[in-house]
Design a protein around this motif. Structure first.
Motif, PDB file in Angstrom:
ATOM      1  N   UNK A 222       0.855  -1.184   0.000  1.00 45.80           N
ATOM      2  CA  UNK A 222       0.000   0.000   0.000  1.00 45.80           C
ATOM      3  C   UNK A 222       0.890   1.234   0.000  1.00 45.80           C
ATOM      4  N   UNK A 223       0.629   2.148  -0.925  1.00 42.96           N
ATOM      5  CA  UNK A 223       1.537   3.260  -1.172  1.00 42.96           C
ATOM      6  C   UNK A 223       0.956   4.573  -0.679  1.00 42.96           C
ATOM      7  N   UNK A 224       1.801   5.390  -0.085  1.00 42.03           N
ATOM      8  CA  UNK A 224       1.362   6.672   0.459  1.00 42.03           C
ATOM      9  C   UNK A 224       0.927   7.635  -0.644  1.00 42.03           C
ATOM     10  N   UNK A 252       8.886 -13.041  -3.404  1.00 37.96           N
ATOM     11  CA  UNK A 252       8.033 -12.044  -2.755  1.00 37.96           C
ATOM     12  C   UNK A 252       6.693 -12.031  -3.468  1.00 37.96           C
ATOM     13  N   UNK A 253       5.608 -12.104  -2.691  1.00 39.66           N
ATOM     14  CA  UNK A 253       4.258 -11.952  -3.234  1.00 39.66           C
ATOM     15  C   UNK A 253       3.617 -10.739  -2.593  1.00 39.66           C
ATOM     16  N   UNK A 254       3.051  -9.879  -3.416  1.00 39.29           N
ATOM     17  CA  UNK A 254       2.228  -8.776  -2.921  1.00 39.29           C
ATOM     18  C   UNK A 254       0.816  -9.315  -2.770  1.00 39.29           C
ATOM     19  N   UNK A 255       0.485  -9.803  -1.573  1.00 36.58           N
ATOM     20  CA  UNK A 255      -0.783 -10.505  -1.401  1.00 36.58           C
ATOM     21  C   UNK A 255      -1.969  -9.570  -1.177  1.00 36.58           C
ATOM     22  N   UNK A 256      -1.710  -8.270  -1.081  1.00 34.79           N
ATOM     23  CA  UNK A 256      -2.823  -7.319  -0.986  1.00 34.79           C
ATOM     24  C   UNK A 256      -2.325  -5.922  -1.297  1.00 34.79           C
ATOM     25  N   UNK A 257      -2.958  -5.279  -2.257  1.00 31.31           N
ATOM     26  CA  UNK A 257      -2.659  -3.891  -2.567  1.00 31.31           C
ATOM     27  C   UNK A 257      -3.881  -3.261  -3.213  1.00 31.31           C
ATOM     28  N   UNK A 258      -3.932  -1.952  -3.213  1.00 27.08           N
ATOM     29  CA  UNK A 258      -5.070  -1.263  -3.812  1.00 27.08           C
ATOM     30  C   UNK A 258      -5.078   0.189  -3.428  1.00 27.08           C
ATOM     31  N   UNK A 259      -6.157   0.852  -3.741  1.00 29.98           N
ATOM     32  CA  UNK A 259      -6.335   2.261  -3.396  1.00 29.98           C
ATOM     33  C   UNK A 259      -7.828   2.541  -3.338  1.00 29.98           C
ATOM     34  N   UNK A 260      -8.191   3.637  -2.706  1.00 33.40           N
ATOM     35  CA  UNK A 260      -9.601   3.997  -2.615  1.00 33.40           C
ATOM     36  C   UNK A 260     -10.072   4.551  -3.951  1.00 33.40           C
ATOM     37  N   UNK A 261     -11.206   4.033  -4.431  1.00 29.58           N
ATOM     38  CA  UNK A 261     -11.702   4.372  -5.765  1.00 29.58           C
ATOM     39  C   UNK A 261     -13.154   4.822  -5.666  1.00 29.58           C
ATOM     40  N   UNK A 262     -13.423   6.020  -6.157  1.00 26.83           N
ATOM     41  CA  UNK A 262     -14.763   6.601  -6.022  1.00 26.83           C
ATOM     42  C   UNK A 262     -15.823   5.740  -6.685  1.00 26.83           C
ATOM     43  N   UNK A 263     -15.493   5.158  -7.843  1.00 24.95           N
ATOM     44  CA  UNK A 263     -16.487   4.404  -8.608  1.00 24.95           C
ATOM     45  C   UNK A 263     -16.693   2.976  -8.093  1.00 24.95           C
ATOM     46  N   UNK A 264     -16.175   2.682  -6.900  1.00 23.09           N
ATOM     47  CA  UNK A 264     -16.415   1.371  -6.308  1.00 23.09           C
ATOM     48  C   UNK A 264     -17.662   1.349  -5.437  1.00 23.09           C
TER      49      UNK A 264
END
Length: 423
Positions: A222-224, A252-264
């Motif tokens: 998760x990125x700032x 290395x596995x990125x087992x969870x990432x994302x960002x807040x999305x208005x259209x969700x």
């Protein structure tokens, strides 16, 4: 799917060059939170699914009373994923009230859930029941979701795990024992740390020997600021912790990432003043960031990425009406990017926030390039023998058919969106 081998050298603050290839095929997975969402998922729509936090799948739901197990909802999710040929990983944990060492502590998943069990044999029994039931129908078992590691980070709440790191190491060992006995082909994923403090927490866990009980290092990128620079910084610190503790060669596995999305969903708003939950993105902007992050991950040798979440109401890739299964621009872009990468290998590649150019190879021939930030024209593309141009929205145009009012710079949203140039 592509086969990528990594050999990185720094070009500058904004880009990296990949020359050669790294072990492991690019793998784009998703989280599906609801069984009903599978009705709209076709076979091999993406590469795999992570089962975590779904109703009926955490320990406190599976074994509400010692020795009485309810796998009904977990069975449904595993079966639905298997029917669609999706690889499954499952995140273990969240202690039942009866087993908790601090039953009245309020964790993210309820009373006592974040505390370790007062008797580790109860943990072993639970893990053995899960692994023995699903065996290789689940390809990997992740030990814990985002433990706080209180020895490193001041815990403002119990979160998902409030025990000591030494206890977490023991729990990881016991997972390894259960998996080796009941599903030897399955992998064990170390407890997945997350965000800016994640590398320090990982370092402490590995220093206590936890890494030797895992096949895979899990991390949540998760990125700032949703930048390639942020991603590279986190990945570099994760790799440094692994190397320092003698396990630098593990995947290395990125087992969870994302960002807040208005259209969700409806009325999606920032949840925190700073960090990954401080900004809500439009779906087209989110798609742009996602594509660059995935390419940065592939370039950096991260073997798998799991997007959170296909059917969330804030960080997902579907429209607000989950019953339709209709994708927003982010969901379409995730599907499109996976299609672009299919059947190719990653060649020489620069990935930066403002500029990117990644060659996709088929055999020894360059099949296509994924680019952004380039000022290409119809004339220059034709001179370079580019035949087709594809966008993240899934559309494709013949370069010869472009007009002066329909140039690549217009199609690619002022050069910011990654697009595919096919030779």
């Amino acid at each position: 799917m592509p086969h990528v081998r990594t050999c990185l050298s720094l070009l500058g603050a904004g880009s990296l060059l990949l020359a050669g290839y790294a072990d492991g095929d690019p793998f784009l997975g998703q989280h599906l939170l609801y069984l009903s969402s599978y009705a709209h998922i076709e076979a091999k729509a993406f590469d795999g699914v992570r089962i975590w936090g779904n109703a009926g799948t955490i320990w406190r739901d599976i074994e509400p009373v010692r020795g009485q197990f309810d796998f009904s909802r977990m069975d449904g999710l595993v079966a639905a994923a298997g029917a669609r040929k999706l690889d499954v990983i499952h995140t273990l944990g969240q202690t039942p009230f009866w087993a908790s060492s601090r039953p009245w502590e309020i964790g993210n998943m309820g009373f006592g859930a974040a505390a370790p069990p007062k008797n580790m044999n109860d943990w072993s029994d639970y893990v053995s029941q899960v692994v023995n039931r699903y065996r290789d129908r689940i390809g990997a078992y992740e030990v814990m979701n985002e433990p706080r590691v209180p020895e490193v980070v001041r815990a403002i709440s119990p979160g998902f795990y409030s025990g000591s790191t030494a206890q977490l190491v023991e729990m990881t060992l016991r997972v390894q024992e259960a998996v080796r006995k009941n599903a030897p082909a399955a992998k064990v994923i170390c407890p997945a740390m997350d965000g800016e403090t994640g590398p320090a927490r990982l370092q402490y866990f590995l220093a206590l020997g936890g890494g030797k009980y895992c096949d895979v290092i899990g991390f949540h990128f998760y990125l700032a600021h949703q930048s390639v620079a942020d991603y590279r910084s986190l990945l570099g610190r994760v790799r440094a912790a692994m190397k320092q503790n003698g396990i630098g060669d593990k995947p290395i596995w990125d087992t969870e990432t994302g960002m807040m999305v208005a259209q969700s969903g409806y009325n999606v708003r920032p949840r925190e003043p700073t960090g990954p939950l401080s900004v809500v993105y439009g779906d087209t902007e989110a798609a742009r960031h996602m594509a660059k992050q995935v390419l940065a991950a592939l370039q950096g040798g991260v073997a798998r990425t799991y997007w959170f979440a296909h059917d969330s109401s804030s960080m997902g890739s579907t429209l607000p009406d989950k019953n339709t299964g209709e994708l927003n621009a982010l969901g379409v872009a995730y599907r499109t990017l996976r299609t672009w990468l299919g059947g190719t290998t990653l060649g020489v590649c620069t990935v930066g926030d403002a500029l990117g150019d990644c060659s996709l190879m088929r055999g020894q021939q360059r099949y296509a390039r994924i680019v952004w930030g380039e000022h290409d024209s119809r004339t220059s593309l034709m001179a370079g023998k580019v035949r087709r141009l594809a966008l993240l929205d899934g559309s494709m145009r013949n370069v010869a058919d472009l007009t002066s009012d329909d140039q690549p710079d217009t199609l690619s949203n002022h050069f910011q969106d990654p697009m595919l140039l096919v030779y």
